[in-house]
Scaffold this motif. Sequence first.
Motif, PDB file in Angstrom:
ATOM      1  N   SER A 123       0.843  -1.199   0.000  1.00  0.00           N
ATOM      2  CA  SER A 123       0.000   0.000   0.000  1.00  0.00           C
ATOM      3  C   SER A 123       0.880   1.252   0.000  1.00  0.00           C
ATOM      4  CB  SER A 123      -0.883  -0.041   1.246  1.00  0.00           C
ATOM      5  OG  SER A 123      -1.637   1.132   1.336  1.00  0.00           O
ATOM      6  N   PRO A 126       1.090   7.180  -5.057  1.00  0.00           N
ATOM      7  CA  PRO A 126       1.525   6.863  -6.431  1.00  0.00           C
ATOM      8  C   PRO A 126       3.050   6.948  -6.567  1.00  0.00           C
ATOM      9  CG  PRO A 126      -0.303   8.425  -6.443  1.00  0.00           C
ATOM     10  CD  PRO A 126       0.118   8.291  -5.019  1.00  0.00           C
ATOM     11  N   THR A 144      -1.980  -1.405  -3.697  1.00  0.00           N
ATOM     12  CA  THR A 144      -3.071  -0.541  -3.236  1.00  0.00           C
ATOM     13  C   THR A 144      -2.600   0.909  -3.180  1.00  0.00           C
ATOM     14  OG1 THR A 144      -4.136  -2.286  -1.959  1.00  0.00           O
ATOM     15  CG2 THR A 144      -4.585  -0.046  -1.258  1.00  0.00           C
ATOM     16  N   ILE A 145      -3.408   1.790  -3.769  1.00  0.00           N
ATOM     17  CA  ILE A 145      -3.148   3.234  -3.662  1.00  0.00           C
ATOM     18  C   ILE A 145      -4.393   3.841  -3.007  1.00  0.00           C
ATOM     19  CG2 ILE A 145      -2.689   5.373  -4.918  1.00  0.00           C
ATOM     20  CD1 ILE A 145      -1.376   3.702  -7.118  1.00  0.00           C
ATOM     21  N   HIS A 172      -3.505  10.444  -7.941  1.00  0.00           N
ATOM     22  CA  HIS A 172      -3.924   9.158  -7.371  1.00  0.00           C
ATOM     23  C   HIS A 172      -4.719   8.359  -8.405  1.00  0.00           C
ATOM     24  CE1 HIS A 172      -2.336  10.257  -3.523  1.00  0.00           C
ATOM     25  NE2 HIS A 172      -2.876   9.221  -2.925  1.00  0.00           N
ATOM     26  N   LEU A 176      -3.555   4.802 -10.050  1.00  0.00           N
ATOM     27  CA  LEU A 176      -4.352   3.565 -10.074  1.00  0.00           C
ATOM     28  C   LEU A 176      -4.423   3.009 -11.496  1.00  0.00           C
ATOM     29  CD1 LEU A 176      -7.235   4.584  -7.609  1.00  0.00           C
ATOM     30  CD2 LEU A 176      -5.689   2.638  -7.306  1.00  0.00           C
ATOM     31  N   VAL A 188      -5.276  -4.609  -8.223  1.00  0.00           N
ATOM     32  CA  VAL A 188      -5.023  -3.225  -7.793  1.00  0.00           C
ATOM     33  C   VAL A 188      -6.201  -2.811  -6.921  1.00  0.00           C
ATOM     34  CG1 VAL A 188      -4.784  -0.832  -8.576  1.00  0.00           C
ATOM     35  CG2 VAL A 188      -3.700  -2.690  -9.856  1.00  0.00           C
ATOM     36  N   THR A 190      -7.906   0.065  -3.716  1.00  0.00           N
ATOM     37  CA  THR A 190      -7.861   1.341  -3.022  1.00  0.00           C
ATOM     38  C   THR A 190      -8.617   1.199  -1.715  1.00  0.00           C
ATOM     39  OG1 THR A 190      -8.068   3.728  -3.305  1.00  0.00           O
ATOM     40  CG2 THR A 190      -9.946   2.409  -4.036  1.00  0.00           C
ATOM     41  N   LEU A 210     -15.083   2.534  -9.508  1.00  0.00           N
ATOM     42  CA  LEU A 210     -13.866   1.757  -9.217  1.00  0.00           C
ATOM     43  C   LEU A 210     -14.056   0.298  -9.613  1.00  0.00           C
ATOM     44  CD1 LEU A 210     -13.077   3.409  -5.766  1.00  0.00           C
ATOM     45  CD2 LEU A 210     -11.552   3.466  -7.752  1.00  0.00           C
ATOM     46  N   ILE A 215     -10.892  -2.178 -10.126  1.00  0.00           N
ATOM     47  CA  ILE A 215     -10.140  -1.879  -8.893  1.00  0.00           C
ATOM     48  C   ILE A 215     -10.916  -2.397  -7.678  1.00  0.00           C
ATOM     49  CG2 ILE A 215      -9.330   0.035  -7.418  1.00  0.00           C
ATOM     50  CD1 ILE A 215      -8.924   1.593 -10.127  1.00  0.00           C
ATOM     51  N   THR A 217     -12.079  -2.356  -3.912  1.00  0.00           N
ATOM     52  CA  THR A 217     -12.254  -1.267  -2.926  1.00  0.00           C
ATOM     53  C   THR A 217     -12.400  -1.859  -1.530  1.00  0.00           C
ATOM     54  OG1 THR A 217     -13.559  -0.129  -4.590  1.00  0.00           O
ATOM     55  CG2 THR A 217     -13.599   0.795  -2.392  1.00  0.00           C
TER      56      THR A 217
END
Length: 329
Positions: A123, A126, A144-145, A172, A176, A188, A190, A210, A215, A217
């Motif tokens: 985590s 960027p 993870t960003i 950000h 991603l 990937v 967030t 997302l 992505i 979440t």
Amino acid sequence: MDTGSRMVRASIGTLGVLGMELVFMDSPPTTAYLQIYSEERCRANCRFCAQARGSEADLTRIARGIYPPVELATVVERLGKAYVHGYIRRVCIQTMMTAGMWEDATTLIREVRRTSHVPISFSTHPLGVERYHTLKELGVEHLTIPLDACTEELFDEIKGRGANSPHCWSAHLSGLADALHVFGPGKVGTHLIIGMGESDEDAIRRIDQLCRDGIITALFAYTSVKSSRMHYNCCDPSHYRRVQLAHHLIYTGIDRYDEMRFEDGRVVNYGIGTELLDRVVRAGEAFQTTGCPACNRPYATETHRSMRNFPQKPTESQLEGIRKELDMP
Ligand code: SF4
């Protein structure tokens, strides 16, 4: 390289599973939560974070969790054994913006890899495509960003300009997108912290976008702890439940943001039949911890009396409480 004198921070629950701390656990973590060790504070200044440049809080705190410094060599040796025996199924490496971050983080990844093939989540803010490739080559499986905020305005206020912090919403989002090219969809992720001033609709619209982007979440409930420099109360449980339920419906492909109806930002109709909705709520999975596979984060942002993410399937009496929070008969 001499790793004998190197340190790492590990959550108390992780140390309990590794046999390095005596701790009572009704739900042991299935992921080992580590953070790179630094005596410096983070150069960013996110308002909710105890490690931020402007915070005076203890550096061992992350939300409700305590992360004492321990010897890296001991942690990785025990981690290798805990993975083989099935106690630990993932390692999550959390970072901060410090001068030595890249060296500390890559050393930590190499050390974890030296003793096992455990999947690694990483985590970070960027870092750029080149570093994403390096992380993947070193053995990071999931990147993870954290956006943390559901909207650009909230992001600016909480971790960007409004907080005198260098983070930027568009960087950000493009971070991603770059990470997706390197790691691929589903690898990937967030974090979104719910309860920082967003409406149900703000959160659910973001989650839907997302999800469509591939992505993952992970939802966190905002928790007001002593160290916080924010003036919000803890996340309203009903708001959290509605967002959690929508998150589950969207990621399981049952529902979409477009199908839901909102009034004054609050979801009033999920756009699926009441029978199906009832079945989903009763199944309980919607209210379990979200994020990388095998990440159960027990008590990361909750107490026994205020469970938001359940580390395992909620019990019948917990489901009764959830139904009340959702205003369901
Ligand atoms: S979802 Fe869990 S394992 Fe993945 S980055 Fe977040 S805290 Fe770490």
